[in-house]
Design an enzyme around this catalytic site. Structure first.
Site, mmCIF file in Angstrom:
data_model
loop_
_atom_site.group_PDB
_atom_site.id
_atom_site.type_symbol
_atom_site.label_atom_id
_atom_site.label_comp_id
_atom_site.label_asym_id
_atom_site.label_seq_id
_atom_site.Cartn_x
_atom_site.Cartn_y
_atom_site.Cartn_z
ATOM 1 N N ARG B 66 -18.691 -3.163 4.602
ATOM 2 C CA ARG B 66 -17.905 -1.942 4.497
ATOM 3 C C ARG B 66 -18.202 -1.011 5.661
ATOM 4 N NH1 ARG B 66 -18.523 1.676 -0.613
ATOM 5 N NH2 ARG B 66 -16.492 2.637 -0.522
ATOM 6 N N ASP B 126 -4.917 4.990 -8.980
ATOM 7 C CA ASP B 126 -5.745 4.419 -10.050
ATOM 8 C C ASP B 126 -5.332 5.032 -11.393
ATOM 9 O OD1 ASP B 126 -7.114 4.722 -7.487
ATOM 10 O OD2 ASP B 126 -8.730 3.602 -8.426
ATOM 11 N N ARG B 129 -2.041 3.626 -12.488
ATOM 12 C CA ARG B 129 -2.189 2.278 -13.039
ATOM 13 C C ARG B 129 -2.792 2.366 -14.431
ATOM 14 N NH1 ARG B 129 -4.290 -0.082 -7.374
ATOM 15 N NH2 ARG B 129 -2.420 -1.247 -6.750
ATOM 16 N N HIS B 153 -12.511 6.119 -5.061
ATOM 17 C CA HIS B 153 -11.365 5.232 -5.254
ATOM 18 C C HIS B 153 -11.852 3.813 -5.040
ATOM 19 C CE1 HIS B 153 -7.579 3.197 -4.825
ATOM 20 N NE2 HIS B 153 -7.842 2.872 -3.584
#
Lengths: 346, 301
Positions: B66, B126, B129, B153
């Site tokens: 990352r 999010d 959803r 997130h």
């Protein structure tokens, strides 16, 4: 123990909910199919949407991505499957499936390959939605609309080709740009075959009913110093250009299909240049037997100004065309019939 | 199609693709109410934008850490952000590129903007959803299902179970085990599905586009129409107050961007709604903040 659902909500209407009233099915979830789907969803035209394709993962992925946006939509049911049962009771079915031209491939060969695909698709659509209106988008659209009509057994007013709806939109956009106005304020029609030999009806082009040809009698000819003819050329070339730049076109065609869908679903009786069967039966009280429009006697699909409402193509506007424009239409018809007559297994 | 802009500018480095996309949109002009659509790799085309949506950036390569991904995106943002600011010094920047919380921090640092004008799309999707999945379970439209997912997130987002409700009826009151492993209805799985849904869609169709696009439109609408709606978006959660030591919201002390419920309008982010979180939920947020700060402090800006 009662579930959260049971504790939270008390049912009132015992019966199951009714079926959809404005279900739209999209066949083919490629770039064009999905652009049509999203345009229709964002325009809030359907109360149910079904997606069909043969590529199962892609199909499921696209359906899920749309469902995740449900909060922002007004279409409560979105389904997808490779089995056509999922398309049952559709009002409108948009066909975007088909193969693209391979390098060096003849048009006839491309069409024959698409005929074979449509032979599988069309009967399934009709089986589950015998009362639907079919909008054919796949290219070459005029021929494939004819193929669809033959394979479906549906009356011709319920089989429409997206035809020149997009060409006319592009034409109006380009002309309006030159004149510094919005596309919707420029009235202009492109008819005939969707593609290289489409026919711009210069005699009708106008802004606020001011006829442009009256202002410039040379408009659309080679003599024209302002070279307005070039705008039509740009329309013909624009698809190739966008394809060359980004690999395909999808947004404009998607919006144009949503525009057609709106007229059909909302019963608007608006006029659109779409591909319809040019040869039709005239009412017995007016004339005898079959009479083609503009003297075209082959069973071909070409774009003409059609009044669209919830029956499909309700009627056709008898546009006055110059002899030259009629001759071009006839030429398109001949080319199309030349290919159609050699198709096998219709 | 939602008719929010009177002008749209597109920018990218891939010139052909950019031009092709612009033309395709322009050809739909008859069906749209946005009279001017322009595109160029030169940022001067973006001048005087009210809102700038940043979706650019590299995707994670297989096996890439990352941190490495973020550093690559920092380098891209070093070019993009100053250019945006140069031509639209009063705009609101909406960052979508992932990892969104860190990149919103990066965009904020590079832009020099006040914090209310740099927003990350964060957990808006999010939460959408989550509400969609909740709606499926209860056979309701998502807009009638109220639930908030906040924090980072991604994998460690925080579902605020104590707040989930329908018509003001708290679901956790009906089912006190909600969100725990003891819950026989396994509502915890709803949040798990939210976390995994992006990966699943990517596995199936290669990327996600539609839902995030609609969620960004939702935010842009609130900003442009000055609606003052509350959205879970990524903003800075350290607040330097007048007394010392400086107290962050929820006891977070670093300059990190996390999603919390924010009031959005035409000035950008005007207020933050202070949620009362349970101890576990605060702990989770703090954990997110620590992870994010761990990555941020290694970045070369």
């Amino acid at each position: 123990m009662a579930t959260v659902h049971e504790k939270l909500i008390t049912a009132v209407a015992g019966a199951a909910a009714e079926g959809p009233r404005n279900k739209v099915t999209i066949v083919g979830v490629g770039q064009v199919g999905m652009a049509c789907a999203v345009s229709i969803l964002l325009r809030e035209l359907a109360d149910e949407m079904a997606l069909v394709d043969v590529m199962e993962d892609k199909l499921k992925g696209e359906m899920m991505d749309l469902l995740h946006g449900s909060l922002f939509l007004k279409t409560p049911k979105i389904v997808a499957d490779k089995d056509y049962a999922v398309t049952a009771n559709s009002r409108i079915v948009v066909v975007t499936a088909g193969v693209r031209q391979q390098e060096g491939e003849s048009r006839l060969n491309l069409v024959q390959r698409n005929v074979n695909i449509f032979k599988h698709i069309i009967p399934q659509i009709v089986k589950y939605s015998p009362n639907c209106i079919l909008i054919v988008v796949s290219n070459p659209v005029d021929i494939l609309t004819y193929v669809t009509w033959k394979l479906s057994g549906l009356p011709k007013h319920r089989v429409i080709g997206s035809g020149c709806n997009l060409d006319s939109a592009r034409f109006r956009y380009l002309m309006a740009e030159k004149l510094g106005i919005h596309a919707s304020s420029f009235q202009g029609w492109i008819l005939g075959e969707h593609g290289d030999s489409s026919v711009p009806v210069w005699s009708g082009a106008n802004v606020a009913v001011v006829n442009l040809q009256k202002l410039n009698p040379d408009i659309g000819t080679d003599k024209d110093q302002e070279n307005w003819k070039d705008t039509h050329k740009m329309v013909v070339d624009s698809a190739y250009e966008v394809i060359r730049l980004k690999g395909y076109t999808n947004w404009a065609i998607g919006l144009s299909v949503a525009d057609l869908t709106e007229s059909l679903v909302k019963n608007l009786s608006r006029i659109h240049p779409v591909s319809t069967m040019v040869k039709f039966k005239v009412s017995p009280s007016l004339s005898v037997g079959l009479q083609g429009m503009y003297g075209i006697n082959d069973e071909v699909y070409l774009s003409l100004p059609c009044i669209l409402n919830n029956t499909g193509v309700n009627s056709v506007v008898n546009m006055t065309l110059t002899d030259e424009e009629v001759a071009k239409l006839k030429k398109s018809a001949e080319t199309l019939w030349g290919i159609q007559k050699d198709l096998k297994d219709l | 199609v939602q008719e929010l802009a009177d002008e749209l500018a597109l920018v990218d480095v891939i010139e052909d693709k950019l031009k092709g996309e612009m033309m395709d949109l322009q050809h739909g002009g008859l069906f749209l109410r946005t009279p001017k659509i322009v595109a160029d790799k030169d940022y001067s085309v973006t001048a005087n934008s009210k809102v700038v949506v940043v979706t650019a950036g590299a995707r994670q390569q297989e096996g890439e850490s990352r941190l490495n991904l973020v550093q690559r995106n920092v380098n891209i943002f070093k070019f993009i952000i100053p250019n945006i600011v140069k031509y639209s010094p009063n705009c609101i920047i909406l960052v979508v590129s992932n990892p969104v919380d860190i990149l919103t921090y990066v965009a904020w640092k590079l832009s020099g903007f006040p914090r209310h004008r740099v927003i990350g799309s964060g957990c808006n999707l999010d939460s959408a959803r989550f509400r969609y999945l909740m709606g499926e379970r209860l056979n309701l439209h998502p807009s009638s299902c109220h639930g908030w997912v906040i924090g980072e997130h991604g994998d460690s987002s925080v579902p605020v179970w104590s707040g989930i409700n329908v018509a003001g009826v708290s679901l956790q009151k009906l089912n006190p085990d909600m969100g725990t492993d003891q819950d026989s209805e396994n509502w915890k799985d709803v949040h798990k599905q939210v976390v995994e849904s992006a990966y699943e869609v990517i596995k199936l169709k290669g990327y996600t586009s539609w839902a995030i696009g609609m969620s960004v439109t939702d935010l842009v609408e609130t900003l442009l129409k000055n609606l003052r709606k509350v959205h879970p978006v990524s903003t800075m959660v350290k607040v330097t107050l007048l007394f010392s030591p400086p107290q962050g919201m929820h006891g977070i002390h670093d300059e990190v961007f996390l999603s919390v419920p924010c009031v959005l309008g035409n000035t950008g982010l005007s207020d933050i709604v202070k949620m009362s979180l349970k101890k576990e939920e605060e702990d989770q947020l703090r954990k997110s903040a620590d992870t994010l700060w761990g990555v941020q402090k290694e970045l070369k800006l």
